[in-house]
Design a protein around this motif. Structure first.
Motif, PDB file in Angstrom:
ATOM      1  N   ASP A   1       0.858  -1.347  -0.070  1.00  0.00           N
ATOM      2  CA  ASP A   1       0.014   0.151  -0.021  1.00  0.00           C
ATOM      3  C   ASP A   1       0.945   1.249  -0.025  1.00  0.00           C
ATOM      4  O   ASP A   1       1.757   1.219   0.708  1.00  0.00           O
ATOM      5  CB  ASP A   1      -0.888  -0.058   1.112  1.00  0.00           C
ATOM      6  CG  ASP A   1      -1.710  -1.073   1.251  1.00  0.00           C
ATOM      7  OD1 ASP A   1      -1.351  -2.417   1.359  1.00  0.00           O
ATOM      8  OD2 ASP A   1      -3.183  -0.848   1.000  1.00  0.00           O
ATOM      9  N   THR A   2       0.330   2.345  -0.963  1.00  0.00           N
ATOM     10  CA  THR A   2       1.190   3.478  -0.838  1.00  0.00           C
ATOM     11  C   THR A   2       0.102   4.529  -1.058  1.00  0.00           C
ATOM     12  O   THR A   2      -1.048   4.404  -1.522  1.00  0.00           O
ATOM     13  CB  THR A   2       2.286   3.484  -1.816  1.00  0.00           C
ATOM     14  OG1 THR A   2       3.096   4.555  -1.733  1.00  0.00           O
ATOM     15  CG2 THR A   2       1.724   3.379  -3.377  1.00  0.00           C
ATOM     16  N   GLU A   3       0.561   5.830  -1.220  1.00  0.00           N
ATOM     17  CA  GLU A   3      -0.116   6.974  -1.438  1.00  0.00           C
ATOM     18  C   GLU A   3       0.521   7.732  -2.265  1.00  0.00           C
ATOM     19  O   GLU A   3       1.916   7.937  -2.332  1.00  0.00           O
ATOM     20  CB  GLU A   3      -0.490   7.937  -0.001  1.00  0.00           C
ATOM     21  CG  GLU A   3      -1.435   8.954  -0.286  1.00  0.00           C
ATOM     22  CD  GLU A   3      -1.894   9.512   1.044  1.00  0.00           C
ATOM     23  OE1 GLU A   3      -2.098  10.796   1.170  1.00  0.00           O
ATOM     24  OE2 GLU A   3      -2.295   8.912   1.993  1.00  0.00           O
ATOM     25  N   PHE A   4      -0.189   8.400  -3.325  1.00  0.00           N
ATOM     26  CA  PHE A   4       0.408   8.974  -4.426  1.00  0.00           C
ATOM     27  C   PHE A   4      -0.510  10.316  -4.821  1.00  0.00           C
ATOM     28  O   PHE A   4      -1.723  10.044  -5.125  1.00  0.00           O
ATOM     29  CB  PHE A   4       0.798   8.380  -5.570  1.00  0.00           C
ATOM     30  CG  PHE A   4       1.191   9.257  -6.701  1.00  0.00           C
ATOM     31  CD1 PHE A   4       2.662   9.471  -6.604  1.00  0.00           C
ATOM     32  CD2 PHE A   4       0.551   9.275  -7.693  1.00  0.00           C
ATOM     33  CE1 PHE A   4       3.249  10.342  -7.757  1.00  0.00           C
ATOM     34  CE2 PHE A   4       1.323   9.939  -8.812  1.00  0.00           C
ATOM     35  CZ  PHE A   4       2.728  10.401  -8.948  1.00  0.00           C
TER      36      PHE A   4
ATOM     37  N   GLY B   1      -2.219  12.135  -3.041  1.00  0.00           N
ATOM     38  CA  GLY B   1      -3.508  12.139  -2.228  1.00  0.00           C
ATOM     39  C   GLY B   1      -4.255  10.705  -2.452  1.00  0.00           C
ATOM     40  O   GLY B   1      -5.535  10.602  -1.902  1.00  0.00           O
ATOM     41  N   MET B   2      -3.847   9.968  -3.580  1.00  0.00           N
ATOM     42  CA  MET B   2      -4.765   8.772  -3.787  1.00  0.00           C
ATOM     43  C   MET B   2      -4.122   7.602  -3.022  1.00  0.00           C
ATOM     44  O   MET B   2      -2.912   7.500  -3.140  1.00  0.00           O
ATOM     45  CB  MET B   2      -4.580   8.584  -5.157  1.00  0.00           C
ATOM     46  CG  MET B   2      -5.047   9.643  -6.124  1.00  0.00           C
ATOM     47  SD  MET B   2      -5.042   9.423  -7.884  1.00  0.00           S
ATOM     48  CE  MET B   2      -3.085  10.010  -8.138  1.00  0.00           C
ATOM     49  N   LYS B   3      -4.862   7.098  -2.471  1.00  0.00           N
ATOM     50  CA  LYS B   3      -4.672   5.796  -1.791  1.00  0.00           C
ATOM     51  C   LYS B   3      -4.421   4.598  -2.834  1.00  0.00           C
ATOM     52  O   LYS B   3      -5.471   4.137  -3.478  1.00  0.00           O
ATOM     53  CB  LYS B   3      -5.417   5.278  -0.634  1.00  0.00           C
ATOM     54  CG  LYS B   3      -5.390   6.452   0.432  1.00  0.00           C
ATOM     55  CD  LYS B   3      -6.109   6.032   1.633  1.00  0.00           C
ATOM     56  CE  LYS B   3      -6.222   7.189   2.731  1.00  0.00           C
ATOM     57  NZ  LYS B   3      -4.753   7.404   3.447  1.00  0.00           N
ATOM     58  N   LEU B   4      -3.211   3.929  -2.926  1.00  0.00           N
ATOM     59  CA  LEU B   4      -3.108   2.758  -3.872  1.00  0.00           C
ATOM     60  C   LEU B   4      -2.705   1.444  -3.217  1.00  0.00           C
ATOM     61  O   LEU B   4      -2.105   1.457  -2.202  1.00  0.00           O
ATOM     62  CB  LEU B   4      -2.195   3.155  -4.963  1.00  0.00           C
ATOM     63  CG  LEU B   4      -2.174   4.522  -5.700  1.00  0.00           C
ATOM     64  CD1 LEU B   4      -0.966   4.640  -6.267  1.00  0.00           C
ATOM     65  CD2 LEU B   4      -3.405   4.581  -6.447  1.00  0.00           C
ATOM     66  N   LYS B   5      -2.898   0.247  -3.753  1.00  0.00           N
ATOM     67  CA  LYS B   5      -2.731  -0.945  -3.130  1.00  0.00           C
ATOM     68  C   LYS B   5      -1.303  -1.330  -3.626  1.00  0.00           C
ATOM     69  O   LYS B   5      -0.917  -2.490  -3.151  1.00  0.00           O
ATOM     70  CB  LYS B   5      -3.911  -2.063  -3.478  1.00  0.00           C
ATOM     71  CG  LYS B   5      -5.237  -1.618  -2.950  1.00  0.00           C
ATOM     72  CD  LYS B   5      -6.091  -2.704  -3.240  1.00  0.00           C
ATOM     73  CE  LYS B   5      -7.731  -2.568  -2.513  1.00  0.00           C
ATOM     74  NZ  LYS B   5      -8.617  -3.536  -2.824  1.00  0.00           N
TER      75      LYS B   5
END
Length: 409
Positions: free
Chosen positions: A77-80, A82-86
């Motif tokens: 999981d990461t954030e880019f 402001g978007m939360k990504l798996k």
């Protein structure tokens, strides 16, 4: 089953793909794609030296394993922006997904959303941005802009993508003209499926045109003032896509770019240019965390994703393999490609003691250069292999208006 658009065969599959690695998909995709369409994906420019070395050059960098880390169960999981990504793996923008599947970018978006990955669609997409957004309303997505000479066209695009919930723009600056793509010339490839933005703006389908003809409708010169104008007109973050040196990173940040996209267009433009992974460290040093960095070109392994993150990228894009996955398995095929990279990446994280994506950015990487190859392109007559003829990859002879470069039985 196979669907047809004016005689052009399109996959309609929606199934997971059983594979050992992504390289397998390149050869398997020939069984379900016409020859011209296949080589539009599976080729680079001129002798394809840069295309090949985009992948080979990952061997210039080595992941240093770590012991006694007392760590297990790594997380992707990461954030880019402001978007939360798996996953840190992104679906890089490529034109005309309809050459791989009847549902084109809609299918790709569904696969990306199922994997929790950032998806990017192209100005030269077949499906409308509205239909793409409707396929996965809450999924994160960016838009790749081929800047037009016609600013009314550009404004139409900005209004549409903003209304459809796109979170930003990747401004392509490294493809002002088409690279000399021998495979497209040998197969006489032209876009066989309509391109939505051209249809809605001019009533022109963007069908039957070559890659070079399509590029001719785009701006052949782009400068810092264009970045500022796009930001103002769109009201969206703008990444400059096509940066391969520190000088251009400084220039992009100086004109207000919200991020840097490190890519050489998958080796499809300037042949004999450096592999992107070799240039990433100097760009990351120039950027110095002031804006995010996206990286693509040549990614085929989870270890490639790991190395790019460790060398300065925040998100790592994959290109050609997901189109093979789209042809072979539709939405679930795209998901399978991302999951394969995730599986390999998690192993590397475990063996280096990296619990999170952020930890990867601090992993130890060694650097030893190796001599690269100087082979002729895969479609050179001295190297080309017979193209398979199957029931699924053939044009229908009674549809003479189809343009694809497909072989005929």
């Amino acid at each position: 089953m196979t669907a047809y658009y004016n005689g052009f065969p399109q996959s309609d599959k929606d199934e997971k793909i059983d594979m050992i690695n992504l390289d397998e998909l390149e050869e398997r995709a020939k069984e379900v794609m016409p020859e011209g369409a296949y080589y539009y994906i599976a080729s680079g420019s001129e002798n394809e030296w840069t295309w090949r070395n985009n992948t080979t050059a990952f061997n210039h960098f080595q992941i240093v394993p770590r012991a006694l880390t007392n760590m297990d169960n790594p997380q992707l999981d990461t954030e880019f922006m402001g978007m939360k990504l798996k996953t840190p793996v992104m679906i890089s923008p490529i034109a005309c997904h309809g050459i791989a599947h009847k549902d084109a970018e809609v299918a790709t978006q569904k696969g990306a959303a199922a994997a929790g990955a950032l998806f990017a669609s192209s100005t030269y997409g077949n499906k409308s941005v509205e239909d793409i957004a409707a396929a996965a309303p809450d999924a994160p997505r960016f838009f790749q802009l081929y800047l037009s000479k016609d600013w009314k066209f550009n404004q139409m695009v900005f209004d549409a993508i903003k209304q459809a919930g796109y979170k930003g723009i990747f401004l392509t600056v490294d493809a002002l003209v088409s690279g000399f793509r021998e495979a497209n010339l040998r197969t006489q490839f032209a876009f066989p499926v309509p391109l939505d933005f051209f249809t809605r703006y001019q009533g022109a389908k963007g069908e039957g045109q070559t890659v070079a003809e399509m590029y001719a409708s785009s701006a052949q010169k782009i400068g810092p003032e264009d970045v500022r104008r796009i930001k103002e007109m769109s009201g969206l973050p703008v990444f400059v896509k096509g940066v391969v040196c520190a000088e251009d990173a400084y220039l992009a940040m100086g004109c207000g770019a919200d991020g840097i996209y490190v890519t050489n267009h998958g080796g499809r433009e300037v042949d004999s240019g450096p592999a992107t992974i070799d240039m990433l460290p100097e760009i990351a040093q120039a950027v110095n965390h002031r804006v995010p960095i996206i990286f693509d070109s040549g990614v085929r392994r989870g270890s490639h994703v790991f190395k790019a993150l460790a060398l300065g990228a925040d998100i790592v894009g994959v290109g050609r393999p997901y189109l093979y996955g789209l042809a072979l398995g539709g939405p679930k095929g795209v998901q399978s490609v991302i999951e394969q990279l995730n599986t390999e990446l998690l192993i590397d994280m475990q063996l280096t003691g990296c619990k999170t994506v952020e930890d990867i950015k601090h992993a130890k990487i060694a650097h030893i250069n190796y001599t690269a190859d100087n082979l002729k392109s895969n479609t050179d007559p001295s190297r080309i292999k017979p193209y398979p003829v199957t029931a699924e990859n053939q044009m229908k002879d009674d549809d003479s208006d189809a343009v694809s470069g497909a072989s005929h039985s």
